[in-house]
Enzyme design. Structure first.
Site, mmCIF file in Angstrom:
data_model
loop_
_atom_site.group_PDB
_atom_site.id
_atom_site.type_symbol
_atom_site.label_atom_id
_atom_site.label_comp_id
_atom_site.label_asym_id
_atom_site.label_seq_id
_atom_site.Cartn_x
_atom_site.Cartn_y
_atom_site.Cartn_z
ATOM 1 N N VAL A 45 0.850 -1.199 0.000
ATOM 2 C CA VAL A 45 0.000 0.000 0.000
ATOM 3 C C VAL A 45 0.881 1.243 0.000
ATOM 4 C CG1 VAL A 45 -1.626 1.321 1.432
ATOM 5 C CG2 VAL A 45 -1.946 -1.147 1.118
ATOM 6 N N ILE A 190 -6.088 10.444 6.213
ATOM 7 C CA ILE A 190 -6.310 10.405 4.762
ATOM 8 C C ILE A 190 -7.233 11.533 4.338
ATOM 9 C CG2 ILE A 190 -7.325 9.048 2.857
ATOM 10 C CD1 ILE A 190 -6.267 6.538 4.263
ATOM 11 N N ILE A 275 -12.513 6.632 6.534
ATOM 12 C CA ILE A 275 -12.958 6.481 7.927
ATOM 13 C C ILE A 275 -12.175 5.390 8.655
ATOM 14 C CG2 ILE A 275 -15.270 7.384 7.481
ATOM 15 C CD1 ILE A 275 -16.212 4.416 7.440
ATOM 16 N N HIS A 449 21.589 27.540 13.368
ATOM 17 C CA HIS A 449 20.749 28.733 13.278
ATOM 18 C C HIS A 449 20.773 29.278 11.859
ATOM 19 C CE1 HIS A 449 18.766 32.411 14.470
ATOM 20 N NE2 HIS A 449 19.677 33.089 13.799
#
Ligand code: FAD
Ligand code: NAD
Length: 476
Positions: A45, A190, A275, A449
């Protein structure tokens, strides 16, 4: 029925960021390894339809936003023209390079790659159905298997209306078109990442989230600067709101919504359902083994990543939350050490989480929310980026860097950052938490810095008393 039978020492099932690093690490330990993935190429995936393509698109989204915002500094670009075919090609080329790299690295390490689907016949055998339909099924016998089959998008029946305008994350990443109006169901990782992409390329994005806040679980003060920015970019963010029904028509997808102040019926050109995901543990023949699942379908494992079946170990999304690529990859290294007979366990205490929105949110270790829920006494110190020179030069002063510290020992228990580039900064936080650093360690380490990493140093200084760039009058 007779089957061709082949043999290996280690069978790795699933070639995602859990499976392929596990196969590589086992091969590096001198084991004979076969890696089986049902995709065209390994990568899982993450490489094919998750982390990588979404971040390629988010990079483009960031560029579009920055070009727009540059007008405030006197640099004006004309409105961007989006060539969606070319954008898709860019994304595909990134995926192609990385997945091609995995194939090359497998060959270099002598890992046998099989493009096909594996299903357990018993605790030491899988049956392989090749992607190439001309090939006969084969049985692969192994001494040990590593199960790394990942996860799948959750798509409850009420949203699964058989219309391709209702998409899951894979559908949204395919960039079928630029919908004028996009509904995103779910205000999690997502939903917000893909909402950011579509909003940047021109869609009107509406997010519907069932709970009272975006990114449930994440500390609210980290979510706030993101929410503020998304409120300006998105057409709407509806919290405590539910989608009761989706109906397809020629006009679009009509959503029936319930929630305070939300228009109850709205029509969209496309809908993204985001979801959550579920472990990919069904239809694998696990019932033919001794592997046990928990009530959410995750494979039960111990700290050595061993399942209840002595021949089978499990890693990655299928083996429990958080469902994150880097957790899977760390488990891959540990599982190879366990199989090599080393004294190894998955004992990391800090797993970073990064939401690649703009601003990004990143955190690791203990969160303030978790500490409160568990009644753990902590000191929480926040360094606002308005006091950072680097943030000022970037005109991104909405950020915050936060340390969660043990008040007795000054040990850093958690780190949270919201701001541009927070994902790159969290590595230092993870190292601090993992190595039991105390606030003094961060405060006394020289940070270059001007960089945003100085905010970690200054947050630690603030924890110890005063930070150079913020002043808090002493209480009399
Ligand atoms: P997967 O990557 O799911 O791989 C499993 C593999 O197993 C697949 O290739 C599948 O084809 C194969 N397989 C399954 N069953 C079989 C079988 N029976 N036989 C053979 N092969 C099989 N995580 C992050 O850390 N950062 C991110 O930025 C991020 N972004 C994401 C964006 C999106 C849109 C999505 C959906 C996810 C994202 N994730 C991200 C989560 C991440 O992709 C997963 O946590 C990760 O891929 C899990 O890795 P895995 O190896 O466990 O499984
Ligand atoms: P998620 O768990 O991050 O978010 C889902 C959201 O949907 C939650 O806020 C939840 O309250 C809400 N929700 C659930 N049911 C709903 C409903 N019926 N209506 C409205 N809202 C509802 O899940 P996701 O965004 O689908 O992502 C899945 C997983 O993939 C993530 O949890 C994460 O592990 C992984 N991921 C990681 C990254 C990253 O690391 N940057 C990016 C994408 C995905």
């Amino acid at each position: 029925m007779s089957h061709d039978v082949i043999e290996t020492e280690i069978a790795v099932i699933g070639g995602g960021p859990g499976g392929y690093p596990a196969a590589f690490a086992c091969a590096d330990h001198g084991m004979k390894v076969t890696l089986i993935d049902e995709g065209i190429k390994p990568g899982g995936v993450c490489l094919h339809r998750g982390c990588i393509p979404s971040k390629a698109l988010l990079h483009v989204a960031k560029l579009i936003r920055e070009a727009h915002e540059a007008a405030e500094w006197g640099v004006t670009f004309s409105k961007p023209k989006i060539d969606i075919d070319k954008l898709r090609e860019f994304k595909a080329s990134v995926v192609g390079k990385l997945t091609g790299g995995v194939v090359e690295l497998s060959k270099a390490r002598g890992v046998d790659l099989i493009a096909g689907r594996a299903v357990f016949v018993d605790s030491n055998t899988v049956e392989i159905t090749y992607n190439d339909k001309a090939k006969k099924t084969t049985r692969l016998k192994f001494k040990q298997a590593i199960l790394a089959t990942g996860s799948l998008p959750a798509m409850p029946a009420i949203f699964d209306i058989g219309d391709d305008r209702v998409m899951d994350s894979t559908g949204a990443l395919n960039l079928p078109d630029i919908p004028k109006k996009l509904l995103v169901v779910g205000g999690g990782y997502i939903g917000l990442e893909m909402g950011t992409v579509y909003s940047a390329i021109g869609s009107e994005v509406t997010v519907v989230e069932m709970t009272s806040g975006l990114l449930p679980g994440c500390d609210r003060d980290l979510v706030m600067p993101l929410k503020k920015r998304l409120d300006q970019q998105f057409a709407g963010i509806h919290l405590n709101t539910k989608v009761e029904k989706l109906t397809a028509s020629k006009k679009g997808i009509t959503a029936e919504l319930t929630g305070e102040g939300v228009e109850p019926q709205q029509t969209f050109d496309r809908v993204l359902i985001a979801i959550g995901r579920r472990p990919n543990s069904r239809n694998l023949g696990l019932e033919n083994t001794k592997v046990e699942l928990d009530d959410k379908g995750f494979v039960k494992i111990n700290k050595k990543l061993q399942t209840s079946d002595p021949s089978i170990l499990a890693i990655g999304d299928v083996a429990g939350e958080p469902m994150l690529a880097h957790k899977a990859t760390r488990e891959a290294k540990v599982v190879a050490e366990v199989l090599a007979g080393e004294k190894a366990e998955f004992d990391n205490i800090a797993i970073p989480a990064v939401v690649f929105t703009d601003p990004e949110i990143a955190w690791c270790g203990l969160t303030e929310t978790q500490a409160k829920a568990a009644g753990i006494e902590i000191k929480s110190v926040r360094f606002p980026w308005a006091a950072s020179g680097r943030a000022q030069t970037l005109a991104r002063t909405e950020g915050v860097t936060k340390l969660i510290i043990d008040p007795k020992t000054e040990r850093i228990l958690g780190v949270g950052v919201v701001g541009a580039g927070a994902g790159e900064m969290i590595g230092e936080g993870v190292l601090a938490v993992e190595t039991a650093a105390v606030a003094r360690d961060l405060a006394d380490t020289i940070h270059a810095h001007p960089t945003l990493s100085e905010t970690l140093m200054e947050a630690a200084e603030a924890a110890l008393g005063q930070a150079t760039h913020i002043y808090r009058p002493k209480r009399s």
